[in-house]
Write an enzyme that holds these catalytic residues in place. Structure first.
Site, PDB file in Angstrom:
ATOM      1  N   HIS A 132       0.805  -1.213   0.000  1.00 42.18           N
ATOM      2  CA  HIS A 132       0.000   0.000   0.000  1.00 42.18           C
ATOM      3  C   HIS A 132       0.839   1.264   0.000  1.00 42.18           C
ATOM      4  O   HIS A 132       0.414   2.307  -0.475  1.00 42.18           O
ATOM      5  CB  HIS A 132      -1.029  -0.061   1.127  1.00 42.18           C
ATOM      6  CG  HIS A 132      -2.087  -1.064   0.802  1.00 42.18           C
ATOM      7  ND1 HIS A 132      -2.059  -2.354   1.267  1.00 42.18           N
ATOM      8  CD2 HIS A 132      -3.133  -0.986  -0.046  1.00 42.18           C
ATOM      9  CE1 HIS A 132      -3.072  -3.015   0.747  1.00 42.18           C
ATOM     10  NE2 HIS A 132      -3.747  -2.214  -0.042  1.00 42.18           N
ATOM     11  N   GLU A 141     -10.718 -11.052  -5.974  1.00 44.85           N
ATOM     12  CA  GLU A 141      -9.312 -11.025  -5.575  1.00 44.85           C
ATOM     13  C   GLU A 141      -8.901 -12.270  -4.810  1.00 44.85           C
ATOM     14  O   GLU A 141      -7.758 -12.418  -4.407  1.00 44.85           O
ATOM     15  CB  GLU A 141      -9.005  -9.751  -4.772  1.00 44.85           C
ATOM     16  CG  GLU A 141      -9.908  -9.490  -3.598  1.00 44.85           C
ATOM     17  CD  GLU A 141      -9.644  -8.137  -2.926  1.00 44.85           C
ATOM     18  OE1 GLU A 141      -8.607  -7.505  -3.167  1.00 44.85           O
ATOM     19  OE2 GLU A 141     -10.509  -7.717  -2.121  1.00 44.85           O
ATOM     20  N   ASP A 177      -4.155  -8.612  -4.781  1.00 46.37           N
ATOM     21  CA  ASP A 177      -4.379  -9.758  -3.900  1.00 46.37           C
ATOM     22  C   ASP A 177      -4.540 -11.045  -4.699  1.00 46.37           C
ATOM     23  O   ASP A 177      -4.086 -12.098  -4.261  1.00 46.37           O
ATOM     24  CB  ASP A 177      -5.619  -9.513  -3.027  1.00 46.37           C
ATOM     25  CG  ASP A 177      -5.282  -8.615  -1.850  1.00 46.37           C
ATOM     26  OD1 ASP A 177      -4.230  -8.844  -1.226  1.00 46.37           O
ATOM     27  OD2 ASP A 177      -6.030  -7.671  -1.571  1.00 46.37           O
ATOM     28  N   CYS A 204      -9.102  -3.090 -10.718  1.00 44.18           N
ATOM     29  CA  CYS A 204      -8.567  -1.956  -9.967  1.00 44.18           C
ATOM     30  C   CYS A 204      -7.243  -2.280  -9.291  1.00 44.18           C
ATOM     31  O   CYS A 204      -6.724  -1.486  -8.526  1.00 44.18           O
ATOM     32  CB  CYS A 204      -9.597  -1.430  -8.970  1.00 44.18           C
ATOM     33  SG  CYS A 204     -10.120  -2.688  -7.789  1.00 44.18           S
TER      34      CYS A 204
HETATM   35  C1  PEP Z   1      -6.247  -5.479  -5.063  1.00 45.50           C
HETATM   36  O1  PEP Z   1      -6.114  -6.366  -4.217  1.00 45.50           O
HETATM   37  O2  PEP Z   1      -5.868  -5.590  -6.245  1.00 45.50           O
HETATM   38  C2  PEP Z   1      -6.877  -4.199  -4.694  1.00 45.50           C
HETATM   39  C3  PEP Z   1      -7.149  -3.274  -5.594  1.00 45.50           C
HETATM   40  O3  PEP Z   1      -7.133  -3.986  -3.375  1.00 45.50           O
HETATM   41  P1  PEP Z   1      -6.012  -3.512  -2.324  1.00 45.50           P
HETATM   42  O4  PEP Z   1      -4.754  -3.230  -3.104  1.00 45.50           O
HETATM   43  O5  PEP Z   1      -6.544  -2.323  -1.617  1.00 45.50           O
HETATM   44  O6  PEP Z   1      -5.876  -4.716  -1.452  1.00 45.50           O
HETATM   45 MG    MG Z   2      -7.160  -6.209  -2.349  1.00 48.35          MG
END
Ligand code: PEP
Ligand code: MG
Length: 566
Positions: A188, A428, A452, A499
């Protein structure tokens, strides 16, 4: 030259600042009776200096109400509490320990008392008390605490790790780049760096450099030079100029649609972490918000935001979007996104543990506050709701039932909301991608979370730089899950987007277009590059590229092939 993994594009040349995360440990040194007075003086000095420091920061905040201002005020109150001073002095006199240790113990005792209280608000103060304890002890030990939220000059920050909340509150005007030992392209912190358009590299130990040394780095290649010579500086300056030119070129595409050479349009959307970031839709020429990671508004506060506070945040995002759709994802706490007041236990495998929808279904009151706030915001624009980390149909059904319960309550209370609000899930977890047909009849859209999906399919921790070479969204197994999800979505008339970070990788765009992806959601900074790629390609070319990729047998070969096509 050192080399790490480039996770956020850009070139930086500047001074290093080595950031130690603020863990101050007790020394356990015993003192003699003759030292007691000196240690007590040291306690008083630490308390006074900490108060002065907090007052200075408070003065810099201005008069406007803000989360940061509230936090500092609370810390100041704790530092001014005479009970704290008395307790620390008592420890020095009775237990014969030095000032720093006494301050840590005194704040720990007070924090523990707060933790045992019934009222959640007081329990939540414990973390603030411990934070003040760290500041006080650092003063007493003479350790300088670097505070990333208040930097005096532009620096390149080196750290073992930066937590998402440290990254979120960083003084971004003065951070030229981030270099961490831990993390990966999809951690993140890396995602936030991209959003903030700060170049970043992971996989480099902070002891490679000392604060004050000059450094040059490249956030794409991961190259890093400590004390560069004039020739090396010239090379990095050239790259910087090229980077800026390229950025300017693609940014000129802002007003143009994301349409292939043969006229097929795709939707480009942005990922955001805070409501005001939705305004970037208009800056980069995107079609909406494809992912609002709401956990960041939970992380910035000492306790969970109320329904009203959340409603205000979501409404702000919707207003900024100005009629464009906003997909609001419900709380995805856990994994590497710790939220202290949620009391998520220490776990062996946090990414496989108590996270996201699992937490929300376990705390229905917390979940319902958020659902109600999102529903209420839907009266002000095109809001869609998305559940993260769905792994079983029962979880989706329970979430939908709670959503219906909230709708009924709002109707009774006379609150307006969009009765046709669309609901979707993140795909995911591999079990969901592989059996997408089980979920499709219950939702209006899928959004593939490759960050994920990759870590779970490949059994590779997305934040572990040591095994980053094993983590790739081009892995043929991952690609088959993505393909299956898209195929099922088409079959069921469910809209399908992505995403995860793969959607913002311009080299991957032809493949994703060829697979039939309808919406690409990414950090705003990536939009122009992906748009540029889509506009230079026909669907026929994309289909051919996809066919070739699906016959290939390794992530390395696929990556090389797609990058050559770029
Ligand atoms: C993902 O897992 O691709 C996602 C967009 O969610 P995050 O990165 O917030 O876990
Ligand atoms: Mg995720």
């Amino acid at each position: 030259m050192n080399r790490g993994v480039g996770v956020s594009r850009g070139i930086a040349i500047g001074k290093a600042l080595v950031y130690q995360s603020r863990v101050i440990k007790p020394t356990h040194r015993m003192i003699t009776v003759t030292e007691v007075d000196d240690e007590k003086t040291r306690i008083l000095r630490a308390v006074t200096r900490t108060q002065e420091y907090l007052n200075q920061i408070l003065a810099r905040q201005g008069d406007e109400e803000s989360v940061a201002r509230d936090l500092i005020e609370v810390q100041l109150e704790i530092a001014e509490d005479p009970a704290l001073l008395n307790k620390a002095n008592e420890y020095v006199e009775v237990s014969l320990i030095e000032a720093g240790d006494a301050l840590l113990r005194a704040t720990d005792d007070i924090a523990a008392q707060f933790e045992s209280l019934e009222v959640a608000y007081y329990r939540d103060r414990a973390a603030d008390i411990r934070d003040v304890g760290t500041r006080l002890a650092a003063q007493a030990f003479g350790v300088e605490l670097v505070d990333l939220s208040h930097l005096n000059e532009p620096v390149i920050v080196f750290a073992e790790d930066i937590t998402p909340s440290e990254a979120a509150t960083m003084d971004t005007r003065n951070v030229l780049a981030l270099v961490t030992e831990l993390g990966s392209e999809t951690s993140h912190t890396a995602i936030l760096s991209k959003t903030l358009q700060i170049p970043a590299i992971v996989g480099v130990r902070p002891d490679r450099v000392r604060s004050g040394q000059n450094v040059a780095l490249d956030g794409v290649t991961g190259e890093l030079v400590v004390e560069p010579n004039p020739d090396e500086i010239a090379i990095f300056e050239q790259r910087q100029a090229r980077f800026n030119e390229d950025r300017e070129r693609v940014q000129n595409l802002r007003g143009l649609p994301a349409v292939s050479l043969d006229g097929v349009s795709v939707e480009l959307a942005i990922n955001i972490a805070h409501p005001h970031e939705a305004a970037a839709i208009h800056e980069v020429g995107a079609g909406g918000v494809g992912l609002f990671r709401t956990e960041f508004i939970f992380m910035d506060l000492p306790k969970a935001p109320t329904e009203e506070e959340q409603f205000y945040s979501y409404k702000t995002a919707v207003e900024q979007a100005d009629g464009k759709p906003v997909i609001i994802r419900t709380l995805d706490a856990g994994g590497d996104k710790g939220i202290p007041y949620l009391a998520i236990p220490e776990e062996q495998n946090p990414f496989l543990g108590y996270r996201a929808i699992r937490v929300c279904l376990d705390k229905p009151d917390l979940f319902k506050d958020q659902l109600r706030a999102i529903l209420r915001a839907s009266a002000f624009g095109d809001v869609r709701i998305m559940f993260p980390m769905i792994g079983a149909l029962s979880q989706l059904k329970r979430s939908l039932a709670l959503l219906e319960e909230c709708k009924s309550q709002l109707r009774v209370e006379g609150h307006a909301f969009d009765e046709d609000l669309k609901v979707g899930i993140m795909v995911e977890i591999p079990a969901v991608a592989a059996a997408a047909e089980i979920f499709a009849p219950h939702v209006q859209f899928f959004s593939i979370g490759t960050n994920d999906l990759c870590q779970y399919t490949l059994a590779v921790d997305r934040t572990n730089a040591k095994i980053a070479d094993l983590y790739s969204h081009y892995n043929p197994g991952v690609l088959r899950l993505i393909k299956h999800t898209i195929d099922v979505a088409k079959q069921y008339g469910v809209k399908v987007g992505m995403c995860g970070e793969m959607a913002g990788n311009a080299s991957a765009a032809p493949l994703l277009m060829g697979l039939g992806l309808e919406e690409f959601s990414m950090s705003p900074a990536s939009i122009p590059y992906v748009k540029d790629k889509i506009r230079g390609l026909s669907m026929e070319q994309a289909a051919r590229i996809t066919e070739t990729v699906l016959k290939m047998d390794s992530a390395t070969a696929i990556k090389e092939y797609l990058e050559k096509k770029s």
